[in-house]
Motif scaffolding. Structure first.
Motif, PDB file in Angstrom:
ATOM      1  N   THR A 171       6.289   8.585 -14.125  1.00  0.00           N
ATOM      2  CA  THR A 171       7.236   9.490 -13.471  1.00  0.00           C
ATOM      3  C   THR A 171       6.849   9.749 -12.025  1.00  0.00           C
ATOM      4  O   THR A 171       7.701   9.817 -11.140  1.00  0.00           O
ATOM      5  N   VAL A 172       5.547   9.888 -11.791  1.00  0.00           N
ATOM      6  CA  VAL A 172       5.050  10.193 -10.450  1.00  0.00           C
ATOM      7  C   VAL A 172       3.842   9.315 -10.149  1.00  0.00           C
ATOM      8  O   VAL A 172       2.920   9.202 -10.962  1.00  0.00           O
ATOM      9  N   ALA A 173       3.861   8.682  -8.991  1.00  0.00           N
ATOM     10  CA  ALA A 173       2.698   7.966  -8.472  1.00  0.00           C
ATOM     11  C   ALA A 173       2.441   8.492  -7.070  1.00  0.00           C
ATOM     12  O   ALA A 173       3.376   8.861  -6.349  1.00  0.00           O
ATOM     13  N   PHE A 174       1.172   8.557  -6.677  1.00  0.00           N
ATOM     14  CA  PHE A 174       0.903   9.142  -5.357  1.00  0.00           C
ATOM     15  C   PHE A 174      -0.381   8.597  -4.760  1.00  0.00           C
ATOM     16  O   PHE A 174      -1.244   8.046  -5.450  1.00  0.00           O
ATOM     17  N   GLY A 175      -0.466   8.770  -3.465  1.00  0.00           N
ATOM     18  CA  GLY A 175      -1.654   8.419  -2.701  1.00  0.00           C
ATOM     19  C   GLY A 175      -1.626   9.177  -1.394  1.00  0.00           C
ATOM     20  O   GLY A 175      -0.887  10.170  -1.248  1.00  0.00           O
ATOM     21  N   TYR A 176      -2.394   8.707  -0.403  1.00  0.00           N
ATOM     22  CA  TYR A 176      -2.490   9.441   0.860  1.00  0.00           C
ATOM     23  C   TYR A 176      -2.559   8.480   2.047  1.00  0.00           C
ATOM     24  O   TYR A 176      -3.181   7.414   1.964  1.00  0.00           O
ATOM     25  N   VAL A 216      -6.475  13.182   9.567  1.00  0.00           N
ATOM     26  CA  VAL A 216      -5.138  13.797   9.492  1.00  0.00           C
ATOM     27  C   VAL A 216      -4.440  13.179   8.276  1.00  0.00           C
ATOM     28  O   VAL A 216      -3.886  12.095   8.354  1.00  0.00           O
ATOM     29  N   ARG A 217      -4.467  13.899   7.151  1.00  0.00           N
ATOM     30  CA  ARG A 217      -4.051  13.300   5.885  1.00  0.00           C
ATOM     31  C   ARG A 217      -2.699  13.830   5.419  1.00  0.00           C
ATOM     32  O   ARG A 217      -2.427  15.032   5.487  1.00  0.00           O
ATOM     33  N   SER A 218      -1.864  12.918   4.909  1.00  0.00           N
ATOM     34  CA  SER A 218      -0.552  13.261   4.371  1.00  0.00           C
ATOM     35  C   SER A 218      -0.395  12.674   2.976  1.00  0.00           C
ATOM     36  O   SER A 218      -0.739  11.508   2.756  1.00  0.00           O
ATOM     37  N   PRO A 219       0.143  13.434   2.033  1.00  0.00           N
ATOM     38  CA  PRO A 219       0.392  12.885   0.696  1.00  0.00           C
ATOM     39  C   PRO A 219       1.623  11.983   0.688  1.00  0.00           C
ATOM     40  O   PRO A 219       2.590  12.214   1.418  1.00  0.00           O
ATOM     41  N   ILE A 220       1.569  10.950  -0.142  1.00  0.00           N
ATOM     42  CA  ILE A 220       2.694  10.040  -0.347  1.00  0.00           C
ATOM     43  C   ILE A 220       3.052  10.091  -1.831  1.00  0.00           C
ATOM     44  O   ILE A 220       2.206   9.809  -2.686  1.00  0.00           O
TER      45      ILE A 220
END
Length: 754
Positions: free
Chosen positions: A717-722, A734-738
């Motif tokens: 359902t959800v996959a994520f990284g940065y 300077v980190r952002s979630p994806i």
């Protein structure tokens, strides 16, 4: 000659052993028990301490301090035997073991790394000259958190006032509490026969006092919650000024009053608005709070909001508004504890926030397995009953023990999410399965097993922390799914802050109400003012920054690991090894790092309008939000310049590529070079063009594009990284979630590449 050396050495080692058995205790005494012939408290404390010592000649070295103001009592170095003797002395109340000094009791400020010697507190003088506006249930102005000791002058730009009302006059305001207004015309209009019980800014619910003191309360010494969490309390921005706008009432709350409060706050000149409230499931243009927040942001006011307490389910958050900060709730590294001292001397530790008194003597302890029968439990009488949680029966067991009226309950459970159980109406301790086995083994092998319960213990440096709480509401945002929400996680679990002294904090026994100047409560309502306080610190350090710049700094410098160095876990998903951004946002807030983010993602009113246009809102819909009769929708885009990314897959099986464009501004000093690094996202390929950004000077802006290529059908359902931009000096990350998700957004626009 050797013997002469051995004797002093043995004596020295014996002394060290004796000293090692001593601990320093802070002893609280009941002043009413002091014998009248004694003229001073100091004399009484000396005689009391002397009576507990077998060797009276040690008295001068045993007594450390006597206290006449902060507490009624003294501190002393005591052995276990001496402490036991002292406990039987007339007037003895309690003894708390002395520990390393902590900066606060609302321990969250310490957990956030705030220190008077360095970082955000030192560099901003604790948020001096910033005005934090809080829309809530009012304030208890007599609270020490609103003392103006050490406060600077009220900023000349301030236009607010202290409104007179029931049990509230202008003299209650000062250099800390600089404004107090109340709004209930909407509430009264809904019920013309309604009588407002407290027609003023005075708090009759406690929520407003708690949130405002969390954001910007002054330092308060000797604070505790019935002995739990003792120390010095403070808000996140303790030298910021506070303005209270009461719009939440015991009799009800209406958005007409809330937006009137926000309207007035804008006119008064607040710098930060803290809103621990919201509406569920309404479009942005039908959400008066979102609309009012847009006006505030246009005026340069930072708005912090709570995500809601409907977790752990996805898509449950409110305040998913693109122009505000949406705050999720996490735990801190503190727990409230108790222990069961078994008859064989073994002490078994568990969790509890029981506030009442308990029988100090040993009494029979019995194991009753699932504790399923109230009739059986009722026949036990004055016993400590041990229950084994089976099939999530903990709630039923607690009710059964309460109905049976036994001496106390020990609940063995593997449930790691019990913060809403531990403040019980009766003596109760919640044990891990491992510690529960120790208790069960003792009961099995004992002929007449007995035990006693000890409460009001506070443990710090608990690991792992933080965790994402189960109750914090999850994204995606229903009102604007194309901007990832929540934005950030902040302390929200079991937070101690100020409370009106005439409002009950708990009920124990036979409906006995307890009162305190401080209260411990949980929720995203508690997380929101932590972020508001951090925003105040950033505003003090960077008064020229826009609300979007402050939000970006908070998000991109957050922590995604806990105090063990491992990824933050999610209590709502059985401590899932990695909390995903739809639960915790970009990560856990880090105020010291946010002071110097390196790069920021800025956004203007025009950017928000372009987003509204891409949401297929009508011109009137947009006008409601922007107050502009003519809207330029020539450049609609769902791709807001935001410090996070969310892509929807499976909603259109023919499209497996999502593109995002961003611009970042260098707020570091001088030139800098940043290189892009992307963590692996299972099943996806992420590319960044260009993958190097070179800034020649401060405030220069560069653009980049990020592309996500994924499967036509997601496995999860959800996959994520940065995505992290790291400078060549190793100073800034300077980190952002994806986030990639198979959820279908409620609103789909063909005009956007995303």
């Amino acid at each position: 000659m050797a013997n002469h050396l051995i004797i002093p050495l043995c004596f020295f080692l014996f002394c060290l052993s004796t000293l090692a058995q001593n601990d320093i205790y802070i002893v609280h005494m009941d002043l009413t028990a002091m014998p009248k012939p004694l003229k001073t408290q100091h004399t009484w404390y000396l005689s009391t301490l002397a009576s507990s010592l077998s060797d009276k000649s040690q008295l001068p070295t045993k007594l450390i301090y006597t206290y006449n103001h902060v507490i009624n009592g003294f501190s002393a170095s005591l052995s276990e035997t001496e402490l036991s003797a002292l406990k039987s002395s007339p007037g003895f109340v309690s003894a708390i073991k002395d520990v390393s000094v902590k900066v606060d009791t609302t321990h969250s400020t310490k957990f956030l790394g705030l220190s008077s010697n360095s970082g955000a507190w030192a560099l901003t003088n604790f948020g001096e000259n910033v005005i934090v506006g809080v829309v809530d249930s009012g304030v208890w102005p007599e609270s020490e958190s609103f003392s103006d000791d050490g406060m600077g002058e009220i900023p000349s730009r301030w236009k607010g006032k202290c409104e007179v009302g029931t049990q509230f006059d202008a003299s209650l305001c000062n250099k800390k509490l600089i404004g107090a207004r109340f709004f209930n015309k909407g509430l009264v209009a809904h019920n013309s026969n309604l009588t407002i019980s407290m027609n003023s800014t005075r708090d009759t619910g406690g929520h407003g006092t708690h949130t405002s003191s969390t954001a910007a309360g002054n330092f308060v010494g000797n604070a505790s919650f019935f002995g739990y969490a003792p120390g010095v309390a403070s808000g996140v921005a303790p030298k910021a000024h506070v303005a209270i706008y009461k719009a939440l009432w015991d009799e009800g709350a209406h958005t007409s009053d809330i937006i009137a409060a926000i309207d007035q706050a804008i006119a008064d000149g607040v710098d930060v608005l803290s809103l621990s409230l919201g509406l569920d499931g309404v479009p942005l243009y039908e959400d008066p709070i979102a609309v009012a927040a847009f006006a505030a942001v246009e005026k340069g006011i930072f708005v912090s909001t709570s995500a809601g307490n409907e977790g752990p389910f996805f898509g449950t958050l409110h305040n998913g508004t693109p122009w505000v900060l949406t705050v999720a709730a996490g735990t801190i590294d503190r727990e409230f504890a108790a222990s069961l001292v078994l008859g064989d001397g073994q002490s078994v530790n568990g969790l509890s926030l029981y506030l009442g008194k308990v029988n100090p003597d040993e009494i029979p302890v019995v194991f009753m397995d699932a504790c399923a029968s109230v009739n059986e439990l009722s026949r036990l009488g004055e016993k400590i009953v041990v229950c084994q949680d089976k099939n999530d029966s903990l709630g039923d067991q607690i009710q059964n023990i309460l109905a049976a009226k036994v001496a106390g309950g020990i609940f063995i459970t593997n449930n790691t999410d019990i913060e809403f159980f531990i403040e019980s109406l009766f003596p109760a301790i919640f044990m891990s399965v491992e510690n529960g086995e120790l208790i069960k083994d003792y009961i099995k092998r004992g002929i007449n097993p007995k035990a006693r319960m000890k409460f009001k213990e506070t443990n710090l440096s608990i690991k792992p922390a933080p965790k994402t709480t189960s109750y914090t509401s999850r994204g995606p945002s229903e009102s604007c799914p194309f901007v990832m929400k929540p934005d950030i996680m902040a302390p929200g679990s079991l937070i101690l802050a100020s409370w009106p002294e005439n409002i009950s904090v708990a009920t124990i026994g036979n409906d006995q109400s307890l009162f305190s100047n401080f209260n411990v409560i949980s929720g995203t309502s508690m997380a929101c003012p932590h972020a508001s306080g951090v925003a105040a610190l950033l505003k003090a350090a960077h008064p020229e920054w826009s609300p979007a710049a402050i939000r970006s700094a908070i998000m991109t410098t957050s922590d995604i690991t806990d105090n063990t160095g491992s990824p933050i876990t999610d209590m709502g998903l059985t401590n899932q090894p990695r909390a995903n951004p739809l639960a915790m946002g970009s990560g856990h807030i880090n105020p010291n790092r946010a002071l110097d983010p390196g790069l920021i993602y800025n956004a203007s009113a025009e950017d928000y309008v372009n987003l509204l246009c891409a949401l297929n809102f009508t011109e009137k819909n947009i006008q409601v939000i922007t107050k502009t009769s003519s809207t330029n929708c020539s450049s609609p885009s769902l791709d807001l310049n935001y410090p996070s990314f969310i892509g929807y897959f499976n909603s259109n099986p023919t499209t497996s590529v999502k593109e995002f464009e961003r611009r970042v501004t260098n707020v570091g000093e001088g030139s800098a070079t940043y290189v892009a690094k992307v963590t692996e996202i299972k099943g996806f390929k992420v590319s960044v063009v260009p993958d190097k950004l070179v800034f020649r000077k401060k405030y220069e802006t560069q653009r980049y594009k990020m592309v996500m290529e994924g499967p036509k059908v997601m496995e999860e359902t959800v996959a994520f990284g940065y995505l992290s931009w790291e400078d060549d000096e190793g100073k800034h990350v300077v980190r952002s979630p994806i986030v990639a998700t198979s959820f279908s957004p409620d609103i789909v626009s063909s005009s956007s590449k995303n």
